[in-house]
Design an enzyme around this catalytic site. Structure first.
Site, PDB file in Angstrom:
ATOM      1  N   GLY A   1      28.215  -5.970  15.382  1.00  0.00           N
ATOM      2  CA  GLY A   1      28.337  -6.808  16.580  1.00  0.00           C
ATOM      3  C   GLY A   1      27.237  -7.839  16.726  1.00  0.00           C
ATOM      4  O   GLY A   1      26.975  -8.335  17.821  1.00  0.00           O
ATOM      5  N   GLN A   2      26.587  -8.200  15.602  1.00  0.00           N
ATOM      6  CA  GLN A   2      25.510  -9.191  15.665  1.00  0.00           C
ATOM      7  C   GLN A   2      26.090 -10.589  15.860  1.00  0.00           C
ATOM      8  O   GLN A   2      26.999 -10.999  15.121  1.00  0.00           O
ATOM      9  CB  GLN A   2      24.693  -9.145  14.361  1.00  0.00           C
ATOM     10  CG  GLN A   2      23.486 -10.073  14.373  1.00  0.00           C
ATOM     11  CD  GLN A   2      22.665  -9.974  13.085  1.00  0.00           C
ATOM     12  OE1 GLN A   2      23.059  -9.281  12.132  1.00  0.00           O
ATOM     13  NE2 GLN A   2      21.552 -10.672  13.045  1.00  0.00           N
TER      14      GLN A   2
ATOM     15  N   HIS B   1      17.054  -5.340  20.980  1.00  0.00           N
ATOM     16  CA  HIS B   1      17.324  -5.317  22.419  1.00  0.00           C
ATOM     17  C   HIS B   1      16.538  -4.140  23.012  1.00  0.00           C
ATOM     18  O   HIS B   1      16.696  -2.999  22.561  1.00  0.00           O
ATOM     19  CB  HIS B   1      18.811  -5.070  22.698  1.00  0.00           C
ATOM     20  CG  HIS B   1      19.745  -6.098  22.136  1.00  0.00           C
ATOM     21  ND1 HIS B   1      20.340  -7.067  22.917  1.00  0.00           N
ATOM     22  CD2 HIS B   1      20.215  -6.304  20.874  1.00  0.00           C
ATOM     23  CE1 HIS B   1      21.140  -7.820  22.167  1.00  0.00           C
ATOM     24  NE2 HIS B   1      21.078  -7.376  20.916  1.00  0.00           N
TER      25      HIS B   1
ATOM     26  N   ASN C   1      21.691  -4.777  16.492  1.00  0.00           N
ATOM     27  CA  ASN C   1      23.027  -5.004  15.957  1.00  0.00           C
ATOM     28  C   ASN C   1      22.885  -5.719  14.619  1.00  0.00           C
ATOM     29  O   ASN C   1      22.160  -6.708  14.518  1.00  0.00           O
ATOM     30  CB  ASN C   1      23.848  -5.856  16.934  1.00  0.00           C
ATOM     31  CG  ASN C   1      24.074  -5.143  18.260  1.00  0.00           C
ATOM     32  OD1 ASN C   1      24.239  -3.926  18.298  1.00  0.00           O
ATOM     33  ND2 ASN C   1      24.066  -5.884  19.348  1.00  0.00           N
TER      34      ASN C   1
ATOM     35  N   HIS D   1      16.793  -9.251  15.824  1.00  0.00           N
ATOM     36  CA  HIS D   1      16.255  -9.053  17.177  1.00  0.00           C
ATOM     37  C   HIS D   1      16.531  -7.631  17.622  1.00  0.00           C
ATOM     38  O   HIS D   1      17.523  -7.022  17.210  1.00  0.00           O
ATOM     39  CB  HIS D   1      16.859 -10.061  18.161  1.00  0.00           C
ATOM     40  CG  HIS D   1      18.357 -10.115  18.122  1.00  0.00           C
ATOM     41  ND1 HIS D   1      19.041 -10.836  17.169  1.00  0.00           N
ATOM     42  CD2 HIS D   1      19.294  -9.515  18.889  1.00  0.00           C
ATOM     43  CE1 HIS D   1      20.338 -10.697  17.360  1.00  0.00           C
ATOM     44  NE2 HIS D   1      20.529  -9.885  18.394  1.00  0.00           N
TER      45      HIS D   1
HETATM   46  P1  5GP Z   1      23.472  -9.758  19.333  1.00  0.00           P
HETATM   47  O1  5GP Z   1      24.875  -9.750  19.876  1.00  0.00           O
HETATM   48  O2  5GP Z   1      23.326 -10.700  18.163  1.00  0.00           O
HETATM   49  O3  5GP Z   1      22.910  -8.396  19.056  1.00  0.00           O
HETATM   50  O4  5GP Z   1      22.567 -10.290  20.523  1.00  0.00           O
HETATM   51  C1  5GP Z   1      22.324 -11.634  20.786  1.00  0.00           C
HETATM   52  C2  5GP Z   1      21.775 -11.694  22.192  1.00  0.00           C
HETATM   53  O5  5GP Z   1      21.136 -12.931  22.365  1.00  0.00           O
HETATM   54  C3  5GP Z   1      22.851 -11.589  23.281  1.00  0.00           C
HETATM   55  O6  5GP Z   1      22.538 -10.475  24.126  1.00  0.00           O
HETATM   56  C4  5GP Z   1      22.757 -12.927  24.013  1.00  0.00           C
HETATM   57  O7  5GP Z   1      22.957 -12.795  25.400  1.00  0.00           O
HETATM   58  C5  5GP Z   1      21.351 -13.379  23.669  1.00  0.00           C
HETATM   59  N1  5GP Z   1      21.186 -14.825  23.612  1.00  0.00           N
HETATM   60  C6  5GP Z   1      21.946 -15.716  22.921  1.00  0.00           C
HETATM   61  N2  5GP Z   1      21.457 -16.962  23.058  1.00  0.00           N
HETATM   62  C7  5GP Z   1      20.349 -16.858  23.847  1.00  0.00           C
HETATM   63  C8  5GP Z   1      19.397 -17.815  24.331  1.00  0.00           C
HETATM   64  O8  5GP Z   1      19.463 -19.016  24.064  1.00  0.00           O
HETATM   65  N3  5GP Z   1      18.392 -17.335  25.114  1.00  0.00           N
HETATM   66  C9  5GP Z   1      18.284 -16.007  25.426  1.00  0.00           C
HETATM   67  N4  5GP Z   1      17.262 -15.643  26.200  1.00  0.00           N
HETATM   68  N5  5GP Z   1      19.150 -15.080  24.977  1.00  0.00           N
HETATM   69  C10 5GP Z   1      20.170 -15.507  24.199  1.00  0.00           C
END
Ligand code: 5GP
Ligand code: ZN
Length: 112
Positions: free
Chosen positions: A91-92, A100, A85, A98
């Site tokens: 949706g980041q 997924h 993302n 990172h």
């Molecule tokens: P994004 O929405 O930015 O693509 O994804 C961020 C991801 O990081 C989300 O799926 C969220 O659940 C995960 N996440 C956020 N904070 C933490 C954390 O402190 N530890 C872990 N393991 N995952 C996290």
């Protein structure tokens, strides 16, 4: 810099680690969206895919190598999805790039 994923990368914040080497770390997502949901991140801070350039792009290829390597250990022989993302429309929510790695169920297309 106050970045959660930099803190996970340097061990300040604990995580359920799946894989680590000099340049990347992979760990289970806190809020899994599939039976297997692992995040793969570079240890160096890159804000998003919009910040990939000639100097830092090597680690992105390495992340895909790591995904291929750990997918077998995670039992994802039937396939998986890698999602990145980027930015607000993408949706980041965490502003450290990172990837997924999602698997263990059949994925839908197109994403929402
Ligand atoms: P994004 O929405 O930015 O693509 O994804 C961020 C991801 O990081 C989300 O799926 C969220 O659940 C995960 N996440 C956020 N904070 C933490 C954390 O402190 N530890 C872990 N393991 N995952 C996290
Ligand atoms: Zn960071």
């Amino acid at each position: 810099m106050d970045c959660i994923f930099c803190k996970i990368a340097n061990g300040e914040i604990p995580c359920k680690k799946v894989y680590e080497d000099e340049n990347v770390i992979a760990f289970h997502d806190l809020d899994p969206q599939a039976p297997t949901h692992v995040l793969i991140i570079p240890k160096t801070h890159i804000g998003s895919a919009m910040e990939i350039n000639e100097e830092n792009s090597g680690v992105i290829g390495h992340i895909y190598e790591v995904a291929a390597k750990i997918s077998g250990d995670l039992g994802l022989e039937n396939g998986f999805r890698i999602v990145n993302n980027c930015g607000e429309d993408g949706g980041q929510t965490v502003h450290h790039i990172h990837f997924h790695l999602l698997g263990g169920r059949s994925m839908k297309w197109p994403p929402g």
